[in-house]
Structure formats: structure tokens, C-alpha cells
Design an enzyme around this catalytic site. Structure first.
Site, PDB file in Angstrom:
ATOM      1  N   THR A 194       0.868  -1.181   0.000  1.00  0.00           N
ATOM      2  CA  THR A 194       0.000   0.000   0.000  1.00  0.00           C
ATOM      3  C   THR A 194       0.898   1.222   0.000  1.00  0.00           C
ATOM      4  O   THR A 194       2.065   1.134   0.379  1.00  0.00           O
ATOM      5  CB  THR A 194      -0.833  -0.002   1.308  1.00  0.00           C
ATOM      6  OG1 THR A 194      -1.626  -1.176   1.356  1.00  0.00           O
ATOM      7  CG2 THR A 194      -1.739   1.204   1.433  1.00  0.00           C
ATOM      8  N   ARG A 211     -13.163  -8.302  -1.858  1.00  0.00           N
ATOM      9  CA  ARG A 211     -12.541  -8.053  -0.547  1.00  0.00           C
ATOM     10  C   ARG A 211     -12.090  -6.601  -0.468  1.00  0.00           C
ATOM     11  O   ARG A 211     -11.460  -6.077  -1.377  1.00  0.00           O
ATOM     12  CB  ARG A 211     -11.343  -8.992  -0.354  1.00  0.00           C
ATOM     13  CG  ARG A 211     -10.553  -8.764   0.951  1.00  0.00           C
ATOM     14  CD  ARG A 211      -9.379  -7.834   0.755  1.00  0.00           C
ATOM     15  NE  ARG A 211      -8.513  -7.792   1.944  1.00  0.00           N
ATOM     16  CZ  ARG A 211      -7.534  -6.903   2.099  1.00  0.00           C
ATOM     17  NH1 ARG A 211      -7.298  -5.991   1.188  1.00  0.00           N
ATOM     18  NH2 ARG A 211      -6.793  -6.935   3.186  1.00  0.00           N
ATOM     19  N   THR A 229       0.196   0.780   6.350  1.00  0.00           N
ATOM     20  CA  THR A 229       0.357  -0.238   5.318  1.00  0.00           C
ATOM     21  C   THR A 229       0.447  -1.596   6.017  1.00  0.00           C
ATOM     22  O   THR A 229       0.781  -1.663   7.192  1.00  0.00           O
ATOM     23  CB  THR A 229       1.627   0.004   4.480  1.00  0.00           C
ATOM     24  OG1 THR A 229       2.770  -0.057   5.332  1.00  0.00           O
ATOM     25  CG2 THR A 229       1.597   1.353   3.787  1.00  0.00           C
TER      26      THR A 229
END
Ligand code: GLY
Length: 360
Positions: free
Chosen positions: A207, A235, A258
Site C-alpha cells: 500500500t 474483498r 500499510t
């Protein structure tokens, strides 16, 4: 015997110490001399995850020109979203189990205390820009799936194939390696050798998160991701959920994350870290305290042979006065910072020590 800060935190004493209100030794006492929080003399500052160097540089240049901090961080994150080499976000992100890239992002603007987000967005390379439009051009906070795509197209975003050839090959390799009793056969060995830098990385929660503090102490943040690689379609992780993967309170500070999104969804992590800072913790103390809480509440299925979480999770936080810091469940973890001198990477303290082969 001397003991490093990292080792200290991972001992039983250290773990007890970073718990809230735990034991005779307070968090403040432990970390006052050892804490690695930096700076503290106001903005402009940009902080980001370890993959955020281009974002930090871009956002810092825009802050210097007086551009709104949210526009600055989103422009920074756009660079990483557009980078096909970063397989954790945007174009080139790793797909879901069907081979389709689904993106999540959220933004939060401190002065307005407003937020916007998109989840499970397909075929659009800059979910952070769409999230910003959700905040500015609707009365809603979160749009998902087909509705998010229609909204993006309404604002002129063009659909494009998000799966790069490289990401498709990683996905195909994953798919072929799932089972010995299905009809998918694994490719020959030299194909696997060609994986290069992805060697051994089966799953990722990769991320990018980026936050800005202006010279006049206003805050904004953005988190963007392609989410858990090879996830079940639909998801959604923490990155588009305000309070889980990002939170900004213009009176206190900002936090982004993250790593394993499910852990942040179960613990409202970034919101709690900002609340810990409101209660007086430094950014680093707050991040470590939250990691300790997450570790304590981790279900047995997700613990390693020593009882520690078997996944990666990182927090990055900045306080309104410019103090910034972060922490990682496992090392080595890094954050990127630009505070006017240089854009540099800082090693984060870890709760559980160094474990390079951790998913996250
Ligand atoms: N932190 C990204 C995700 O879990 O989706």
C-alpha cells in the site's frame, strides 16, 4: 548487559511497557531517552510509507507553493499509482484471485474534517483522485464497485486495463501453484527464476500512504492500494476505510498504515493512534502501543511458532507540531520523510524484531 531498543520492545517487559496503562513503568519513562520521533518544529512536512519517495518529493514541492495539502498528497500518490513497477498500488497492482485489479483509496482533509473513499474500483488507475472527488463533489464518503466506477466515468476518468503483463505473470504463477489436484500445471523452473525481485513473495498487502503538514499546521492524508494480492473478489481492506487505514484530526495529527488491512479494520487502528497522540503519546509511542494491542488480539491462526503475529503491519504518524514517527510489527520497516532538508528514509522501530519473510 545492554539491550537495543528493538530488543527491549520485543521482550516481555517491553511488550508490557507499550501496553496502555500496563505495569509500574510508564510508556513515557521508557521511551523518553530512547524514542526516535523526529523533528517537532512545525511544517511543511510530508511523511509516507517506504515506497513513497516520489510522492513525498512531489507533495513537498506543491506544499512549498501553497497548494492545498490534500491536492499535494494526492498528486504525490498519483505518481506511484501510475508506476507499473509498484505492484502494491494502482496500475500494475497485483490482482484478485480472478486476475482482476481492484483498487481501494481514501483521503481526509484536516481543515474541513471531510473524507472521501472508493473501494473495489476497477479499470481506473488513480483511485485517490476519485476518492478526492467523492469528498469534494458528493455528500457521501465511500463509493464502491460499479457505483464508484460510474462516478469516476461521470467525472471523465477513462477506463483502462490495469493488469500489466508482469502482474499477470505473478498472478498466473500463484494460480498454478495452488493445488496438485486441479488442472493448472506449474510453469517450468526458468520461468520461476525470472521472478527476480518478487522471489518468495507470495502474498502482499502492499500500500502507499502519504500525509502532509503545512507551514500553518493544517493536515491532510491519503492512502491507496491494490489490496491483498489474489484476494477474494470484492474483498476490501483498511485503505478506503476512514479510521482504519488513515485518519486525520486537524487539532491533533494524522496517521496512515500499510500492511494487513484486516488487523486495522478489527482495531480502528489509525483513529486510535491519533487518539493516543491526543492523550499525550508521541507518534512513535502511539504507533507502538497500537501494534501491541493488535498483537495481543491476534487470533491463534495468525501467530507464528513464538506466538507473534505472522503478518506485517506498519504505522506512520505526524503530530500537529511537526513531530513524526512510526513503527512496524516486524523489521526492517521504513518510512519516507521530506521536511525541507532532503527526502530521506528512516528505519522504524519494530515491535517483534526482524523477520524478513513476513507477509505485508
Ligand atoms: N493495507 C492494504 C490492505 O490490506 O488492503
Amino acid at each position: 548487559m545492554t539491550i537495543s531498543r528493538r530488543e527491549f520492545v520485543c521482550t516481555a517487559a517491553g511488550l508490557a511497557t507499550v501496553g496502555l496503562g500496563g505495569g509500574a513503568t510508564s510508556l513515557g519513562q521508557v521511551t523518553r531517552e530512547k524514542q526516535t520521533d523526529k523533528h517537532g518544529s512545525g511544517g511543511p512536512i510530508i511523511i509516507s510509507s517506504g515506497n513513497g519517495e516520489p510522492a513525498c518529493n512531489q507533495a513537498f514541492e506543491m506544499l512549498k507553493k501553497g497548494i492545498d495539502p490534500l491536492d499535494a498528497v494526492v498528486a504525490g500518490i498519483n505518481l506511484v499509482e501510475n508506476d507499473p513497477e509498484d505492484h502494491s498500488v494502482g496500475y500494475g497492482g497485483l490482482p484478485n484471485e480472478d486476475g482482476v485489479v481492484e483498487l481501494d483509496s481514501c483521503v481526509m482533509h484536516g481543515p474541513a474534517h471531510k473524507a472521501g473513499a472508493v473501494a473495489a474500483l476497477r479499470n481506473i488507475s488513480n483511485p485517490s483522485s476519485v476518492a478526492k472527488l467523492v469528498m469534494r463533489r458528493t455528500d457521501h464518503v465511500l463509493l464502491v464497485g460499479e457505483g464508484a466506477l460510474r462516478f469516476a466515468k461521470t467525472h471523465g476518468f477513462k477506463e483502462q486495463e490495469m493488469l500489466t503483463d508482469e502482474a499477470r505473470r505473478y498472478w498466473l504463477e500463484w494460480k498454478e501453484s495452488r493445488s496438485d489436484i486441479d488442472d493448472w500445471l506449474q510453469a517450468k523452473a526458468d520461468f520461476h527464476a525470472a521472478r527476480g525481485k518478487m522471489e518468495g513473495l507470495e502474498f502482499t498487502y502492499g500500500t502507499i500512504t502519504c500525509m502532509a503538514l503545512t507551514k500553518t499546521s493544517d493536515l491532510a492524508g491519503c492512502t491507496s492500494t491494490s489490496g491483498l494480492s489474489y484476494k477474494i473478489p470484492g474483498r476490501v481492506g483498511d485503505s478506503p476505510i476512514i479510521g482504519a487505514g488513515l485518519y486525520v484530526d486537524n487539532d491533533i495529527g494524522a496517521c496512515g498504515s500499510t500492511g494487513r488491512g484486516e488487523a486495522n479494520l478489527q482495531n480502528c487502528s489509525c483513529f486510535m493512534i491519533v487518539e493516543f497522540m491526543r492523550g499525550g503519546m508521541t507518534p512513535e509511542q502511539a504507533c507502538l502501543a497500537l501494534l501491541k494491542r493488535v498483537a495481543d488480539k491476534t487470533e491463534p491462526r495468525l501467530r507464528d511458532e513464538n506466538g507473534k503475529p505472522n503478518y506485517g503491519l506498519m504505522f506512520y504518524a505526524v503530530r500537529k507540531d511537526g513531530l513524526f514517527g512510526g513503527a512496524s510489527m516486524w523489521g526492517p520497516g521504513k518510512m519516507t520523510v521530506h521536511d525541507g532538508q532532503t527526502c530521506r528514509k528512516i528505519e522504524l522501530p519494530s515491535l517483534c524484531g526482524v523477520r524478513p519473510k513476513v507477509v505485508g
